[in-house]
Design an enzyme around this catalytic site. Structure first.
Site, PDB file in Angstrom:
ATOM      1  N   TYR A  97      -1.324  -1.571  10.186  1.00 67.29           N
ATOM      2  CA  TYR A  97      -1.569  -1.959   8.979  1.00 67.29           C
ATOM      3  C   TYR A  97      -0.341  -1.173   8.213  1.00 67.29           C
ATOM      4  O   TYR A  97       0.375  -2.234   6.858  1.00 67.29           O
ATOM      5  CB  TYR A  97      -2.565  -0.492   8.443  1.00 67.29           C
ATOM      6  CG  TYR A  97      -2.983  -0.896   7.101  1.00 67.29           C
ATOM      7  CD1 TYR A  97      -4.081  -1.809   6.672  1.00 67.29           C
ATOM      8  CD2 TYR A  97      -2.272  -0.012   6.429  1.00 67.29           C
ATOM      9  CE1 TYR A  97      -3.872  -2.268   5.605  1.00 67.29           C
ATOM     10  CE2 TYR A  97      -2.848  -0.112   4.246  1.00 67.29           C
ATOM     11  CZ  TYR A  97      -3.502  -1.440   4.448  1.00 67.29           C
ATOM     12  OH  TYR A  97      -3.958  -1.860   3.306  1.00 67.29           O
TER      13      TYR A  97
ATOM     14  N   SER B  93       1.356  -1.109  -0.277  1.00 65.52           N
ATOM     15  CA  SER B  93      -0.082  -0.158   0.040  1.00 65.52           C
ATOM     16  C   SER B  93       0.831   1.214  -0.094  1.00 65.52           C
ATOM     17  O   SER B  93       2.080   0.867   0.347  1.00 65.52           O
ATOM     18  CB  SER B  93      -0.536   0.037   0.992  1.00 65.52           C
ATOM     19  OG  SER B  93      -0.941   1.135   1.405  1.00 65.52           O
TER      20      SER B  93
END
Ligand SMILES: NC(=O)c1ccc[n+]([C@@H]2O[C@H](COP(=O)([O-])OP(=O)(O)OC[C@H]3O[C@@H](n4cnc5c(N)ncnc54)[C@H](O)[C@@H]3O)[C@@H](O)[C@H]2O)c1
Length: 276
Positions: free
Chosen positions: A165, A152
């Site tokens: 995350y 990401s």
């Protein structure tokens, strides 16, 4: 003749969103697909969609973070289809807060899903890979295999509010670069695709100030993004729009085809040009 005819692919978290689009794309290009999800219903639907297209697929339902699951998943793919050529580590979810509000359980959950599960799946493939590559080398039939790990922009640049995350997604880049060096000898291309904002359940907007709650393995996890954030990000994306799951799957596909046989250890952003 499609580019992935004769290939076998394994895709985790393929019951929805990006993973579903990846499984459909790879199957549409000729691959047989062993796909996984936590949730049996969505996984079975994707298998049915692939079969309706004339393809072959197998659902291996379960939690990729669970002890022993990775070995079961890889073995099921190899047993059913007689080999394994492409592994896409996609399963994931966000459980977001700033550092002072992040519990140990939450941080561990993010590392379990985003770095430990890919590690376990790839480790489970190490034995079968060695055997397959040895037999192919002896027969003078070397072939490339592909690993695509899903990261990401948060993993590349950090993102306030995503301490767990983003840590997991950054670690996945380290795994990618290291495994590219370890498995080059077996002709495995190991790359990472890092997405920006892709429209899925994870990034659905919410209007009432409260995140959308979704069941992930029996836990109620808050997901989604406020509309003002989406408005801001959309303005920052040079291509002027968020990505679709199909955009995301197309980026992964590039690392699954023979044209990428000399690219390994790379991280490519599929973010519409967004680099923050
Ligand atoms: N949507 C985005 O903007 C975006 C951006 C960057 C990276 N990503 C990454 O893309 C991947 C896919 O996310 P998405 O947006 O499609 O989300 P999604 O929620 O639409 O789909 C994720 C799927 O993974 C499954 N899953 C979650 N935990 C699992 C587990 N422990 N075992 C097996 N399956 C599990 C879910 O059941 C779900 O079907 C994730 O790794 C996510 O972090 C998404």
């Amino acid at each position: 003749m499609s580019k992935l005819d004769g290939k076998v692919a394994l895709v985790s978290g393929a019951g929805r969103g990006i993973g579903r689009a990846i499984a459909l794309k790879l199957a549409g290009e000729g691959a047989r697909v062993a796909l996984n999800d936590l949730d049996a219903g969505p996984a079975a639907e994707v298998v049915a969609e692939i079969e309706a297209m004339g393809g072959e697929a197998l659902a291996v339902v379960g939690d990729v973070t669970a002890d022993g699951f990775a070995d079961k998943f890889v073995a099921a793919a190899v047993d059913k289809f007689g080999g394994l050529d492409i592994i896409v580590n996609n399963a994931g979810y966000s459980w977001d807060t700033v550092i002072q509000k992040t519990t140990d359980e939450q941080f561990d959950a993010m590392l379990d899903i985003h770095i430990k599960a890919p590690f376990k799946i790839l480790r489970a493939f190490a034995g079968p890979l060695r055997e397959m590559a040895k037999a192919e080398a002896e027969a003078g039939q070397l072939k490339n295999r592909k690993v695509v790990n899903i990261s990401s922009i948060g993993g590349l640049f950090g993102n306030a509010g995503q301490i767990g995350y983003a840590s997991g997604k950054t670690a996945l880049i380290g795994l990618t670069k290291t495994l590219a060096k370890e498995w080059g000898r077996y002709q495995v291309n190991v790359n990472c695709v890092a997405f920006g904002l892709i429209q899925t359940r994870m990034t659905e907007t919410f209007d009432d100030g409260k995140p959308n709650m979704h069941d992930v393995g029996g836990k109620d996890i808050p997901m989604g993004v406020p509309p003002e954030f989406v408005g801001f990000i959309n303005k920052m994306i040079p291509l002027g729009r968020p990505g679709t799951p199909q955009d995301a799957a197309n980026a992964v596909y590039l690392f699954c085809i023979p044209e990428s046989d000399y690219i390994s250890g790379e991280v490519v952003l599929a973010s519409g040009g967004l680099v923050i």
